[in-house]
Scaffold this motif. Structure first.
Motif, PDB file in Angstrom:
ATOM      1  N   CYS A 144      -7.486  -6.623  13.267  1.00 35.55           N
ATOM      2  CA  CYS A 144      -7.531  -7.420  12.124  1.00 35.55           C
ATOM      3  C   CYS A 144      -8.092  -6.566  10.927  1.00 35.55           C
ATOM      4  O   CYS A 144      -8.025  -7.038   9.728  1.00 35.55           O
ATOM      5  N   LYS A 145      -8.840  -5.472  11.119  1.00 32.00           N
ATOM      6  CA  LYS A 145      -9.374  -4.619  10.381  1.00 32.00           C
ATOM      7  C   LYS A 145      -8.399  -3.316   9.801  1.00 32.00           C
ATOM      8  O   LYS A 145      -7.608  -2.996  10.963  1.00 32.00           O
ATOM      9  N   THR A 146      -8.367  -2.983   8.763  1.00 34.71           N
ATOM     10  CA  THR A 146      -7.902  -1.593   8.213  1.00 34.71           C
ATOM     11  C   THR A 146      -8.297  -0.629   8.732  1.00 34.71           C
ATOM     12  O   THR A 146      -9.433  -0.392   8.278  1.00 34.71           O
ATOM     13  N   LEU A 147      -7.661   0.216   9.612  1.00 31.96           N
ATOM     14  CA  LEU A 147      -8.258   1.428  10.240  1.00 31.96           C
ATOM     15  C   LEU A 147      -7.511   2.429   9.827  1.00 31.96           C
ATOM     16  O   LEU A 147      -6.104   2.643   9.495  1.00 31.96           O
ATOM     17  N   ILE A 148      -8.200   3.638   9.366  1.00 32.59           N
ATOM     18  CA  ILE A 148      -7.889   4.985   8.698  1.00 32.59           C
ATOM     19  C   ILE A 148      -8.183   6.160   9.629  1.00 32.59           C
ATOM     20  O   ILE A 148      -9.277   6.240  10.021  1.00 32.59           O
ATOM     21  N   SER A 182     -13.364  -2.324   2.918  1.00 33.84           N
ATOM     22  CA  SER A 182     -12.119  -2.674   3.454  1.00 33.84           C
ATOM     23  C   SER A 182     -11.447  -1.746   4.564  1.00 33.84           C
ATOM     24  O   SER A 182     -10.500  -1.963   5.348  1.00 33.84           O
ATOM     25  N   TYR A 183     -11.864  -0.403   4.383  1.00 38.43           N
ATOM     26  CA  TYR A 183     -11.347   0.806   5.292  1.00 38.43           C
ATOM     27  C   TYR A 183     -12.504   0.898   6.477  1.00 38.43           C
ATOM     28  O   TYR A 183     -13.409   1.209   6.038  1.00 38.43           O
ATOM     29  N   THR A 184     -11.915   0.811   7.778  1.00 33.82           N
ATOM     30  CA  THR A 184     -12.640   1.312   8.735  1.00 33.82           C
ATOM     31  C   THR A 184     -12.308   2.803   9.548  1.00 33.82           C
ATOM     32  O   THR A 184     -10.996   2.816   9.864  1.00 33.82           O
ATOM     33  N   LEU A 185     -12.947   3.581   9.628  1.00 33.50           N
ATOM     34  CA  LEU A 185     -12.756   4.931  10.179  1.00 33.50           C
ATOM     35  C   LEU A 185     -12.648   4.937  11.562  1.00 33.50           C
ATOM     36  O   LEU A 185     -13.618   4.850  12.324  1.00 33.50           O
ATOM     37  N   ALA A 186     -11.437   4.881  12.237  1.00 32.59           N
ATOM     38  CA  ALA A 186     -11.098   4.773  13.681  1.00 32.59           C
ATOM     39  C   ALA A 186      -9.839   4.942  14.028  1.00 32.59           C
ATOM     40  O   ALA A 186      -9.002   4.914  13.177  1.00 32.59           O
ATOM     41  N   VAL A 187      -9.567   5.625  14.985  1.00 33.03           N
ATOM     42  CA  VAL A 187      -8.233   5.838  15.678  1.00 33.03           C
ATOM     43  C   VAL A 187      -7.531   4.908  16.123  1.00 33.03           C
ATOM     44  O   VAL A 187      -6.292   5.400  16.722  1.00 33.03           O
ATOM     45  N   SER A 188      -7.946   3.801  16.343  1.00 30.53           N
ATOM     46  CA  SER A 188      -7.188   2.690  16.916  1.00 30.53           C
ATOM     47  C   SER A 188      -6.185   2.179  15.894  1.00 30.53           C
ATOM     48  O   SER A 188      -5.833   2.710  14.771  1.00 30.53           O
ATOM     49  N   MET A 196      -7.261  -5.016  -2.548  1.00 35.28           N
ATOM     50  CA  MET A 196      -8.691  -4.455  -2.357  1.00 35.28           C
ATOM     51  C   MET A 196      -8.464  -3.131  -1.804  1.00 35.28           C
ATOM     52  O   MET A 196      -9.134  -2.072  -2.117  1.00 35.28           O
ATOM     53  N   LEU A 197      -7.414  -3.096  -0.708  1.00 34.84           N
ATOM     54  CA  LEU A 197      -7.248  -1.723  -0.025  1.00 34.84           C
ATOM     55  C   LEU A 197      -6.608  -0.674  -1.312  1.00 34.84           C
ATOM     56  O   LEU A 197      -6.982   0.215  -1.098  1.00 34.84           O
ATOM     57  N   ILE A 198      -6.095  -1.170  -2.157  1.00 33.25           N
ATOM     58  CA  ILE A 198      -5.131  -0.211  -3.079  1.00 33.25           C
ATOM     59  C   ILE A 198      -6.311   0.227  -4.051  1.00 33.25           C
ATOM     60  O   ILE A 198      -6.429   1.458  -4.469  1.00 33.25           O
ATOM     61  N   ASP A 199      -7.246  -0.710  -4.486  1.00 34.11           N
ATOM     62  CA  ASP A 199      -8.383  -0.540  -5.267  1.00 34.11           C
ATOM     63  C   ASP A 199      -9.314   0.682  -4.708  1.00 34.11           C
ATOM     64  O   ASP A 199      -9.662   1.709  -5.352  1.00 34.11           O
ATOM     65  N   GLU A 200      -9.584   0.515  -3.389  1.00 35.83           N
ATOM     66  CA  GLU A 200     -10.480   1.389  -2.812  1.00 35.83           C
ATOM     67  C   GLU A 200      -9.814   2.821  -2.376  1.00 35.83           C
ATOM     68  O   GLU A 200     -10.861   3.746  -2.457  1.00 35.83           O
ATOM     69  N   LEU A 234       0.892  -1.261   0.042  1.00 35.27           N
ATOM     70  CA  LEU A 234      -0.125   0.122   0.066  1.00 35.27           C
ATOM     71  C   LEU A 234       0.939   1.312   0.044  1.00 35.27           C
ATOM     72  O   LEU A 234       0.706   2.204  -0.564  1.00 35.27           O
ATOM     73  N   ALA A 235       1.984   1.159   0.839  1.00 35.64           N
ATOM     74  CA  ALA A 235       2.920   2.440   0.911  1.00 35.64           C
ATOM     75  C   ALA A 235       3.661   2.684  -0.470  1.00 35.64           C
ATOM     76  O   ALA A 235       3.830   3.841  -0.945  1.00 35.64           O
ATOM     77  N   LYS A 236       3.767   1.683  -1.189  1.00 32.52           N
ATOM     78  CA  LYS A 236       4.546   1.890  -2.448  1.00 32.52           C
ATOM     79  C   LYS A 236       3.591   2.058  -3.590  1.00 32.52           C
ATOM     80  O   LYS A 236       3.932   3.047  -4.300  1.00 32.52           O
ATOM     81  N   PHE A 237       2.259   1.886  -3.454  1.00 35.33           N
ATOM     82  CA  PHE A 237       1.363   2.460  -4.282  1.00 35.33           C
ATOM     83  C   PHE A 237       1.056   4.071  -4.168  1.00 35.33           C
ATOM     84  O   PHE A 237       0.936   4.734  -4.957  1.00 35.33           O
ATOM     85  N   LEU A 238       0.873   4.357  -2.809  1.00 35.71           N
ATOM     86  CA  LEU A 238       0.534   5.691  -2.448  1.00 35.71           C
ATOM     87  C   LEU A 238       1.714   6.757  -2.818  1.00 35.71           C
ATOM     88  O   LEU A 238       1.759   7.795  -3.206  1.00 35.71           O
ATOM     89  N   GLU A 239       3.116   5.991  -2.765  1.00 33.23           N
ATOM     90  CA  GLU A 239       4.294   6.700  -2.993  1.00 33.23           C
ATOM     91  C   GLU A 239       4.326   7.304  -4.402  1.00 33.23           C
ATOM     92  O   GLU A 239       4.920   8.155  -4.742  1.00 33.23           O
ATOM     93  N   THR A 240       3.439   6.485  -5.348  1.00 32.66           N
ATOM     94  CA  THR A 240       3.675   6.981  -6.848  1.00 32.66           C
ATOM     95  C   THR A 240       2.282   7.760  -7.347  1.00 32.66           C
ATOM     96  O   THR A 240       2.050   7.928  -8.335  1.00 32.66           O
TER      97      THR A 240
END
Length: 283
Positions: free
Chosen positions: A230-234, A220-226, A271-275, A148-154
């Motif tokens: 097991c879920k991806t939090l943003i 695939s993304y859950t809005l949370a500060v934790s 899925m994370l990259i696509d969304e 995901l970091a490599k995708f965002l970097e570009t």
């Protein structure tokens, strides 16, 4: 930043008894050189009586004991949230203190007087589900974070990405030194931070729009500060954890209004990259 410099002696006062920090730092993932700092504190302590010594305490929540063990670098005590990586499922709350056995009695006395004792029922999930799966979960989430970091970097809408596993990470050498798994392999943990392009006001607005779109549309993304789930939090610190501060004040405090923190979970990287790609199109 001060702790990485040569000015620890200038920060210390006669009544200083503790240097307390976290590494990686929230949310920018800046690293503190634990070995170097502990060596400086040891020199200071050499000129002090035992009752005046300075203790170094590190919050190891972001890395987890799988990715980093501060005691190996001379740290006196390690604290961490059991709720995050060690739990892994966001189902229970707790915390730990790890340190020399000779302080066990004092810590137990403090715990007795101030409470905060986990019941056997709540300690059970950490021991039976959390710790046994920690290594497996971290190995997967680190691979995901790297992709995901490599995708965002570009991505053209992203100004820069900070992740200890990237070649571009400013403190990559330090990361490779102190962020290691039990077998000695590089373990940059599963959190990453990226900053959207634009002026502070524009970047903050973009960050808010991205959060709103992901909260409404993403699977695939859950809005949370934790983190460590097991879920991806943003989260978008500027409009969430630090929303009470004016934009200018955030900048002065080192909080980038366009900064976004992601704590990768067990979802498929594709899925994370696509969304995320779809979300960035909205801003």
């Amino acid at each position: 930043a001060h702790l990485n410099g040569a000015d620890v002696e200038e920060l210390v006062r006669p009544n200083t008894r503790m240097i307390y920090f976290e590494t990686p730092v929230n949310p920018t993932l800046e690293l503190i050189d634990m070995e170097s700092l502990c060596a400086k504190v040891k020199n200071i302590n050499a000129g002090r009586r035992e009752e005046e010594r300075i203790f170094v305490v590190v919050d190891n929540t972001f890395a987890s004991p799988y990715c980093q063990r501060p005691l190996e670098f001379g740290v006196d005590f390690v604290v961490a949230s059991l709720t995050k990586h060690i739990s892994g499922f966001g189902t229970d709350m707790g915390g730990i203190v790890v340190g020399p056995k000779k302080y066990y009695g004092e810590m137990m006395l403090y715990r007795k007087d101030f409470g905060g004792v986990l019941s056997g029922k709540h300690a059970w999930p950490f021991l039976v589900y959390g710790l046994p799966s920690l290594a497996t979960r971290l190995r997967q989430t680190m691979r995901t974070a790297t992709e995901l970091a490599k995708f965002l970097e570009t991505h053209p809408k992203v100004d820069h990405v900070l992740y200890p596993g990237l070649e571009s990470f400013p403190q990559r050498e330090l990361a490779r030194k102190q962020m290691r798994s039990y077998d000695g392999s590089f373990a940059p943990s599963s959190l990453l931070y990226f900053v959207l392009k634009g002026s502070p006001e524009e970047a903050k607005e973009k960050g808010m729009k991205l959060m709103n779109w992901l909260a409404d549309k993403s699977l695939s993304y859950t809005l949370a500060v934790s983190l460590g789930h097991c879920k991806t939090l943003i989260e978008h610190p500027s409009s969430m954890t630090h929303s009470s501060m004016a934009c200018d004040d955030q900048v002065k405090a080192g909080i980038d209004p366009g900064g976004v923190r992601i704590a990768c979970g067990l979802e498929e990287p594709a899925m994370l990259i696509d969304e995320m790609e779809s979300g960035l199109k909205q801003i």
